[in-house]
Write an enzyme that holds these catalytic residues in place. Structure first.
Site, PDB file in Angstrom:
ATOM      1  N   ASN A   1      -2.048  12.225   8.901  1.00 49.04           N
ATOM      2  CA  ASN A   1      -0.699  12.631   9.316  1.00 49.04           C
ATOM      3  C   ASN A   1      -0.568  14.147   9.377  1.00 49.04           C
ATOM      4  O   ASN A   1       0.079  14.695  10.288  1.00 49.04           O
ATOM      5  CB  ASN A   1       0.340  12.067   8.352  1.00 49.04           C
TER       6      ASN A   1
ATOM      7  N   GLU B   1       1.845   3.583   3.554  1.00 45.04           N
ATOM      8  CA  GLU B   1       0.627   3.252   4.301  1.00 45.04           C
ATOM      9  C   GLU B   1      -0.097   2.092   3.636  1.00 45.04           C
ATOM     10  O   GLU B   1      -1.315   1.982   3.696  1.00 45.04           O
ATOM     11  CB  GLU B   1      -0.299   4.476   4.372  1.00 45.04           C
TER      12      GLU B   1
ATOM     13  N   ASP C   1       2.489   7.128  12.896  1.00 45.95           N
ATOM     14  CA  ASP C   1       3.275   5.891  12.934  1.00 45.95           C
ATOM     15  C   ASP C   1       2.700   4.897  13.940  1.00 45.95           C
ATOM     16  O   ASP C   1       2.689   3.682  13.697  1.00 45.95           O
ATOM     17  CB  ASP C   1       4.731   6.210  13.300  1.00 45.95           C
TER      18      ASP C   1
END
Length: 341
Positions: free
Chosen positions: A219, A254, A228
């Site tokens: 990320n 996650e 995402d």
């Protein structure tokens, strides 16, 4: 969520909240603060019980968990919407039932009236009776014309009621799904567990916890938007191995959880390995830059629920198994049998 704390009481609670957030490694943003303040205040017994069980089981409290607790126990709009949804579903079901019955009764009445007049004509030659029958014929014809429109309206109302009931059921189902991944949320998980254990109190349930390897680093490098998308695609892949045999849940940011009823540890480990291989084969390309993104792998921990522990102790133990998979190098499956060796 109403408080009548004095300034001193609020200050004391604020200090306790700050300490709690610090120990849990949570940021002091409004949702986390509100949940902690509610817990410290002890106003919501159900929320307090869940947090106490998590703490006792050494289960992590992250932003995802806190947001879930806020949504379930403190978001007044959600609670009111749920009540309205239940009331509306009940009302629509009653309306659908009424229209079904009304349409059937109307058809039966008109048929019986026609049959009765036909029999009267066949058995009587009396002019008075025949006159009355003719009047009834005329009245019935008028009644049929008048009621035919009502009958059509009832049929239309019936169709609309059934359609609305279907849409309400879909809406209720959506409230049990995680909007990003389409997997079930924690509320759905608890509902399903209640069903399974009500059917068979000693039911064997295996859990596979799935965690994306180094996803926070991913990320940071590629951004949350791409993250995402990757998360949703991995979730769909994970879910494809469950089908109707279990429940795929988004249990953390996650992290996913697959619950499998009536499955032993060996079978659950084999399923976990299939999931691991399936995700490892996924390939991702950025739609903007057309850049090939790094391969995504997962670590998995497999354990069986024991009747002597509460659910949060079970999840905490499953997290220990997941940690073992990470310690052994990630991108692999660990089972609770390895903890004893």
């Amino acid at each position: 969520m109403k408080y009548q704390d004095s300034l001193q009481q609020a200050s004391d609670k604020a200090a306790q909240v700050k300490l709690f957030l610090h120990r849990a490694g949570l940021a002091a943003h409004p949702v986390n603060y509100a949940v902690c303040y509610e817990y410290i205040s002890g106003n919501n017994a159900q929320l307090c019980q869940i947090i106490e069980q998590k703490l006792a089981a050494k289960a992590p409290l992250d932003d995802f968990v806190m947001a879930d607790l806020y949504s379930r126990f403190m978001a007044e709009d959600n609670a009111q919407q749920q009540l309205m949804l239940q009331d509306a579903a009940g009302m629509v079901s009653r309306i659908a039932g009424y229209t079904d019955v009304a349409a059937e009764q109307l058809d039966d009445y008109l048929q019986q009236l026609d049959d009765s007049m036909l029999r009267l004509e066949q058995v009587s030659n009396d002019s008075v009776v025949l006159t009355v029958v003719n009047q009834l014929h005329q009245t019935t014809a008028d009644f049929k014309r008048d009621q035919q429109q009502l009958h059509q309206q009832l049929l239309l109302a019936n169709q609309q009621s059934h359609q609305l009931r279907h849409e309400l059921e879909q809406l209720k189902q959506q409230r049990l799904l995680d909007p990003l991944t389409g997997l079930y949320n924690r509320a759905a998980m608890q509902n399903q567990l209640d069903v399974w254990f009500s059917e068979e109190p000693n039911r064997r349930i295996a859990a596979i916890v799935v965690n994306l390897d180094h996803f926070s680093r991913f990320n940071q490098q590629y951004g949350n938007t791409i993250g995402d998308v990757i998360l949703a695609k991995v979730a769909r892949k994970v879910s494809s191995y469950v089908k109707n045999s279990g429940l795929p849940v988004r249990s953390g940011g996650e992290e996913f959880l697959i619950l499998l009823p009536d499955v032993d540890l060996r079978s659950a480990s084999e399923i976990a390995e299939q999931v691991r291989r399936g995700v490892e084969k996924l390939r991702f390309v950025s739609s903007r830059s057309k850049q090939t993104l790094p391969k995504v792998t997962i670590s998995l921990g497999v354990s069986l629920y024991q009747q002597s522990e509460n659910w949060y102790q079970f999840l905490g133990r499953t997290a220990e198994v997941l940690l073992l998979a990470k310690q052994r190098g990630r991108n692999q499956v660990a089972s609770e049998a390895m903890l004893a060796t």
